[in-house]
Every structure is written in structure tokens, then in C-alpha cells.
Scaffold this motif. Structure first.
Motif, PDB file in Angstrom:
ATOM      1  N   ALA A   1       6.890  -9.095 -17.824  1.00 25.75           N
ATOM      2  CA  ALA A   1       5.799  -9.585 -18.676  1.00 25.75           C
ATOM      3  C   ALA A   1       6.254 -10.698 -19.607  1.00 25.75           C
ATOM      4  CB  ALA A   1       5.228  -8.431 -19.495  1.00 25.75           C
ATOM      5  N   LEU A   2       7.555 -10.726 -19.906  1.00 22.61           N
ATOM      6  CA  LEU A   2       8.072 -11.781 -20.778  1.00 22.61           C
ATOM      7  C   LEU A   2       8.143 -13.131 -20.073  1.00 22.61           C
ATOM      8  CD1 LEU A   2      10.974  -9.835 -22.539  1.00 22.61           C
ATOM      9  CD2 LEU A   2       8.645 -10.231 -23.370  1.00 22.61           C
ATOM     10  N   ASN A   3       7.944 -13.131 -18.752  1.00 21.05           N
ATOM     11  CA  ASN A   3       7.998 -14.373 -17.990  1.00 21.05           C
ATOM     12  C   ASN A   3       6.638 -15.023 -17.782  1.00 21.05           C
ATOM     13  OD1 ASN A   3      10.782 -14.550 -17.646  1.00 21.05           O
ATOM     14  ND2 ASN A   3      10.767 -13.251 -15.830  1.00 21.05           N
ATOM     15  N   LEU A   4       5.619 -14.453 -18.414  1.00 20.84           N
ATOM     16  CA  LEU A   4       4.346 -15.158 -18.395  1.00 20.84           C
ATOM     17  C   LEU A   4       3.704 -15.093 -19.762  1.00 20.84           C
ATOM     18  CD1 LEU A   4       1.520 -13.088 -16.698  1.00 20.84           C
ATOM     19  CD2 LEU A   4       3.823 -12.204 -16.807  1.00 20.84           C
ATOM     20  N   ARG A   5       3.067 -16.171 -20.101  1.00 20.62           N
ATOM     21  CA  ARG A   5       2.379 -16.279 -21.385  1.00 20.62           C
ATOM     22  C   ARG A   5       0.906 -16.521 -21.122  1.00 20.62           C
ATOM     23  NH1 ARG A   5       2.579 -21.182 -25.859  1.00 20.62           N
ATOM     24  NH2 ARG A   5       1.158 -20.194 -27.360  1.00 20.62           N
ATOM     25  N   VAL A   6       0.071 -15.709 -21.781  1.00 19.60           N
ATOM     26  CA  VAL A   6      -1.372 -15.909 -21.699  1.00 19.60           C
ATOM     27  C   VAL A   6      -1.896 -16.270 -23.081  1.00 19.60           C
ATOM     28  CG1 VAL A   6      -1.666 -14.358 -19.728  1.00 19.60           C
ATOM     29  CG2 VAL A   6      -1.824 -13.438 -22.045  1.00 19.60           C
ATOM     30  N   SER A   7      -3.098 -16.782 -23.120  1.00 18.04           N
ATOM     31  CA  SER A   7      -3.684 -17.215 -24.380  1.00 18.04           C
ATOM     32  C   SER A   7      -3.919 -16.035 -25.313  1.00 18.04           C
ATOM     33  CB  SER A   7      -4.989 -17.961 -24.126  1.00 18.04           C
ATOM     34  OG  SER A   7      -5.847 -17.193 -23.311  1.00 18.04           O
ATOM     35  N   ALA A   8      -4.003 -16.342 -26.592  1.00 12.29           N
ATOM     36  CA  ALA A   8      -4.214 -15.310 -27.611  1.00 12.29           C
ATOM     37  C   ALA A   8      -5.589 -14.669 -27.454  1.00 12.29           C
ATOM     38  CB  ALA A   8      -4.060 -15.910 -29.001  1.00 12.29           C
ATOM     39  N   PRO A   9      -5.734 -13.418 -27.892  1.00 14.91           N
ATOM     40  CA  PRO A   9      -6.988 -12.678 -27.680  1.00 14.91           C
ATOM     41  C   PRO A   9      -8.220 -13.274 -28.340  1.00 14.91           C
ATOM     42  CG  PRO A   9      -5.189 -11.169 -28.138  1.00 14.91           C
ATOM     43  CD  PRO A   9      -4.657 -12.540 -28.398  1.00 14.91           C
ATOM     44  N   ASP A  10      -8.038 -14.158 -29.322  1.00 15.07           N
ATOM     45  CA  ASP A  10      -9.212 -14.727 -29.995  1.00 15.07           C
ATOM     46  C   ASP A  10      -9.671 -16.037 -29.370  1.00 15.07           C
ATOM     47  OD1 ASP A  10      -6.939 -16.046 -30.802  1.00 15.07           O
ATOM     48  OD2 ASP A  10      -7.498 -16.171 -32.925  1.00 15.07           O
ATOM     49  N   VAL A  11      -9.102 -16.395 -28.209  1.00 22.03           N
ATOM     50  CA  VAL A  11      -9.545 -17.579 -27.480  1.00 22.03           C
ATOM     51  C   VAL A  11      -9.742 -17.188 -26.019  1.00 22.03           C
ATOM     52  CG1 VAL A  11      -8.383 -19.163 -29.048  1.00 22.03           C
ATOM     53  CG2 VAL A  11      -7.187 -18.358 -27.011  1.00 22.03           C
ATOM     54  N   PRO A  12     -10.476 -17.990 -25.246  1.00 17.28           N
ATOM     55  CA  PRO A  12     -10.706 -17.637 -23.839  1.00 17.28           C
ATOM     56  C   PRO A  12      -9.406 -17.417 -23.078  1.00 17.28           C
ATOM     57  CG  PRO A  12     -12.181 -19.395 -24.505  1.00 17.28           C
ATOM     58  CD  PRO A  12     -11.226 -19.200 -25.648  1.00 17.28           C
ATOM     59  N   PRO A  13      -9.419 -16.476 -22.141  1.00 13.80           N
ATOM     60  CA  PRO A  13      -8.181 -16.125 -21.439  1.00 13.80           C
ATOM     61  C   PRO A  13      -7.761 -17.177 -20.423  1.00 13.80           C
ATOM     62  CG  PRO A  13     -10.014 -14.884 -20.535  1.00 13.80           C
ATOM     63  CD  PRO A  13     -10.543 -15.625 -21.720  1.00 13.80           C
ATOM     64  N   VAL A  14      -6.470 -17.485 -20.418  1.00 14.70           N
ATOM     65  CA  VAL A  14      -5.916 -18.430 -19.461  1.00 14.70           C
ATOM     66  C   VAL A  14      -4.414 -18.183 -19.351  1.00 14.70           C
ATOM     67  CG1 VAL A  14      -5.504 -20.233 -21.192  1.00 14.70           C
ATOM     68  CG2 VAL A  14      -5.796 -20.864 -18.791  1.00 14.70           C
ATOM     69  N   LEU A  15      -3.853 -18.386 -18.181  1.00 18.61           N
ATOM     70  CA  LEU A  15      -2.413 -18.311 -17.995  1.00 18.61           C
ATOM     71  C   LEU A  15      -1.816 -19.624 -18.476  1.00 18.61           C
ATOM     72  CD1 LEU A  15       0.150 -16.930 -16.861  1.00 18.61           C
ATOM     73  CD2 LEU A  15      -0.406 -17.968 -14.644  1.00 18.61           C
ATOM     74  N   LEU A  16      -1.003 -19.547 -19.524  1.00 19.57           N
ATOM     75  CA  LEU A  16      -0.447 -20.754 -20.142  1.00 19.57           C
ATOM     76  C   LEU A  16       0.920 -21.137 -19.584  1.00 19.57           C
ATOM     77  CD1 LEU A  16      -1.333 -20.020 -23.877  1.00 19.57           C
ATOM     78  CD2 LEU A  16      -2.513 -21.582 -22.318  1.00 19.57           C
ATOM     79  N   ASP A  17       1.724 -20.143 -19.252  1.00 24.23           N
ATOM     80  CA  ASP A  17       3.082 -20.448 -18.813  1.00 24.23           C
ATOM     81  C   ASP A  17       3.587 -19.352 -17.892  1.00 24.23           C
ATOM     82  OD1 ASP A  17       5.380 -21.929 -18.610  1.00 24.23           O
ATOM     83  OD2 ASP A  17       6.220 -21.309 -20.530  1.00 24.23           O
ATOM     84  N   TRP A  18       4.521 -19.718 -17.028  1.00 22.85           N
ATOM     85  CA  TRP A  18       5.109 -18.799 -16.047  1.00 22.85           C
ATOM     86  C   TRP A  18       6.552 -19.227 -15.856  1.00 22.85           C
ATOM     87  CZ3 TRP A  18       2.874 -14.845 -12.916  1.00 22.85           C
ATOM     88  CH2 TRP A  18       3.646 -14.423 -11.828  1.00 22.85           C
ATOM     89  N   THR A  19       7.500 -18.369 -16.231  1.00 21.60           N
ATOM     90  CA  THR A  19       8.907 -18.781 -16.229  1.00 21.60           C
ATOM     91  C   THR A  19       9.784 -17.926 -15.328  1.00 21.60           C
ATOM     92  OG1 THR A  19       9.325 -17.400 -18.197  1.00 21.60           O
ATOM     93  CG2 THR A  19       8.744 -19.720 -18.568  1.00 21.60           C
ATOM     94  N   ASP A  20       9.177 -17.172 -14.417  1.00 20.46           N
ATOM     95  CA  ASP A  20       9.995 -16.386 -13.502  1.00 20.46           C
ATOM     96  C   ASP A  20      10.891 -17.328 -12.688  1.00 20.46           C
ATOM     97  OD1 ASP A  20      10.078 -13.428 -12.140  1.00 20.46           O
ATOM     98  OD2 ASP A  20      10.440 -15.007 -10.659  1.00 20.46           O
ATOM     99  N   PRO A  21      12.192 -17.039 -12.621  1.00 19.84           N
ATOM    100  CA  PRO A  21      13.106 -17.966 -11.948  1.00 19.84           C
ATOM    101  C   PRO A  21      13.018 -17.959 -10.423  1.00 19.84           C
ATOM    102  CG  PRO A  21      14.290 -16.025 -12.711  1.00 19.84           C
ATOM    103  CD  PRO A  21      12.899 -15.909 -13.257  1.00 19.84           C
ATOM    104  N   GLU A  22      12.386 -16.932  -9.847  1.00 19.65           N
ATOM    105  CA  GLU A  22      12.381 -16.802  -8.395  1.00 19.65           C
ATOM    106  C   GLU A  22      11.007 -16.995  -7.760  1.00 19.65           C
ATOM    107  OE1 GLU A  22      14.117 -13.090  -7.340  1.00 19.65           O
ATOM    108  OE2 GLU A  22      15.993 -13.478  -8.408  1.00 19.65           O
ATOM    109  N   ILE A  23       9.955 -16.807  -8.543  1.00 19.10           N
ATOM    110  CA  ILE A  23       8.594 -16.874  -7.989  1.00 19.10           C
ATOM    111  C   ILE A  23       7.846 -18.036  -8.619  1.00 19.10           C
ATOM    112  CG2 ILE A  23       6.408 -15.643  -7.723  1.00 19.10           C
ATOM    113  CD1 ILE A  23       8.001 -13.039  -7.831  1.00 19.10           C
ATOM    114  N   ALA A  24       7.303 -18.899  -7.792  1.00 14.15           N
ATOM    115  CA  ALA A  24       6.586 -20.071  -8.287  1.00 14.15           C
ATOM    116  C   ALA A  24       5.335 -19.656  -9.052  1.00 14.15           C
ATOM    117  CB  ALA A  24       6.200 -20.974  -7.119  1.00 14.15           C
TER     118      ALA A  24
END
Length: 254
Positions: free
Chosen positions: A189-212
Motif C-alpha cells: 500500500a505504501l507503493n501507491l498514493r491516492v488523493s485525499a478523502p476530501d477531494v475526488p478519488p484518483v490514483l496519483l502515484d505508483w512506485t512499485d519497482p516490479e509492476i508498471a
């Protein structure tokens, strides 16, 4: 259903556990094996109710009666029979992966906690749904295992009384993404960042080293009580979510 304007429909059905004797007869061998490992009545009732809801909803959308439904399950990571269930078209051999991959049956995903059971159904592609109770994410150390540093800083900007639902929202959004992609706990879960709960949901970042980084579209799902829920669809789409309350899974049809 996908529309010409790029809109993609996802149906989310929610209900409460409502077990009646005999409902477990609808379960298949894989589900009965899982059920046998559950020892608390509330866990068994919730599991049975969730998988009966699955069949009720699929019967409504496909016309295949509950008793005739057969499922294919295959983990995208290890190939094991514990992946998301995929309804087989009558006559398709589960061992024929080419035929299974070509199915045009809806894709579904289940989530349940406490007294809430959610099922997401999408005609056009993979879908993931997650529901969380505020209390389940309100523990010391949650941020260390679930939130990126940026998310942890954002959490501190919420009033103390609002942090429990905020934590649950963050986790539900992340789980929905990972279930839609099929990666589950394979991606931290630390390898993905989603938007804060008070704004519309969106995947902001993805840092897994093995999976695109995947392409996903997120939406929050309103659920009554001390619960937060989210649904994710693979791909960049204009997501239109239809929420349906099911009063009781036992009667048929919905």
C-alpha cells in the motif's frame, strides 16, 4: 456497459448479512472449502450471504439461474484458483483459458466487513470494490503500513474527529485499485498514493519497482453507517456508478 461517449457503467449492490438455512447449497466446491475454515457464525453468515448475493446479481444481469452458474478463478500472479470469480458461459470448459479469456460475461468483485456486503459488477472490464469500517483502520501504526509520507501529512490536516473516516477512505480507495488490477497484497500500500478523502478519488502515484503503473478510474461509493467504500475500474473511463440496496439476499429474484 460501455457507451459511445466513453462512459462506463458499474453497478454496486450492497446488503447486510441475512443467512437462512439452505443458502449454502448454492456454493461451489471452492467456496465450501473456504467456508469450512470459518468458525464464527457471523463470519460464516457474512460469507454465505456475500456469495448468494453474487449469484442473485449475476442471474439478474445474465439470465443464468443461480443453480446453473459455474465460475473460473485464476490468480493473475500465481495462477492459483483463488482469484476473482468469473462467470462461465454455459458449455465453456474452465480449463480452456483461451475460451475463458474471451468471455463476454460481466466481471465482478466482492467486499464485506461488519454488517456491510458490497458487490461491484462491470460489463466492460476488470473492476474492484472495497468497503471499510472506521474502527478497522483506526489503530496505532496505520499510517506506517498504509499511507505514503505525503498521505500521512495530509491526514494531519484533518480535524481529529474526521480522521477515522479519512483513514477508512484512503484504505478503501487503495484496496479498490489493487483489486481492480488483480494485484491485491502483492503491491504494498505504501507503493501507491491516492488523493485525499476530501477531494475526488484518483490514483496519483505508483512506485512499485516490479509492476508498471496501471490505468484505473476511481469512484467513492456511499454506504450508510460508519463505513467508507470505493470502486475502481481498469482503464481511463468516464465512470458512472449505480448503487443498489438489496434488502435481503434470501428472496429471489432481486
Amino acid at each position: 456497459m460501455s457507451h459511445g461517449d466513453g462512459t462506463d457503467d458499474v453497478h454496486v449492490y450492497w446488503t447486510r448479512p441475512s443467512y437462512e438455512p439452505g443458502l449454502e447449497s448454492l456454493l461451489d466446491e471452492v467456496e465450501r472449502t473456504t467456508l469450512s475454515r470459518l468458525h464464527l457464525d457471523r463470519d460464516r453468515d457474512r460469507y454465505i450471504s456475500a456469495h448468494v448475493l453474487l449469484r442473485r446479481v449475476l442471474a439478474r444481469h445474465t439470465g443464468i439461474p443461480e443453480q446453473e452458474q459455474r465460475f473460473h478463478r485464476r490468480c493473475v500472479l500465481c495462477g492459483g484458483p483463488h482469484g476473482k470469480p468469473r462467470l462461465l458461459t454455459p458449455g465453456v470448459d474452465p480449463a480452456d483459458l483461451v475460451a475463458v479469456n474471451a468471455l463476454d460475461t460481466p466481471q465482478v468483485n466482492l467486499s464485506y466487513v461488519g454488517s456491510r456486503i458490497l458487490l461491484a459488477l462491470r460489463e466492460a472490464g476488470p473492476v474492484g470494490v472495497d468497503v471499510e469500517h472506521w474502527d478497522k483502520t483506526d489503530f496505532a501504526g496505520f499510517g506506517a503500513v498504509a499511507l505514503t509520507q505525503a498521505e500521512a501529512r495530509e491526514l494531519l490536516e484533518f480535524d481529529v474527529v474526521d480522521r477515522s473516516p479519512a483513514r477508512a477512505t484512503w484504505w478503501a480507495r487503495k484496496e479498490a485499485v489493487l483489486k481492480a488490477t488483480g494485484h491485491g497484497l502483492r503491491v504494498d500500500a505504501l507503493n501507491l498514493r491516492v488523493s485525499a478523502p476530501d477531494v475526488p478519488p484518483v490514483l496519483l502515484d505508483w512506485t512499485d519497482p516490479e509492476i508498471a503503473r496501471p490505468q484505473v478510474t476511481l469512484a467513492d461509493v456511499p454506504v450508510p453507517g460508519r463505513y467508507e467504500a470505493a470502486v475502481a475500474a481498469a482503464g481511463h473511463v468516464r465512470l458512472r456508478v449505480h448503487v443498489h440496496e438489496v434488502a435481503d439476499v434470501a428472496p429471489s429474484p432481486l
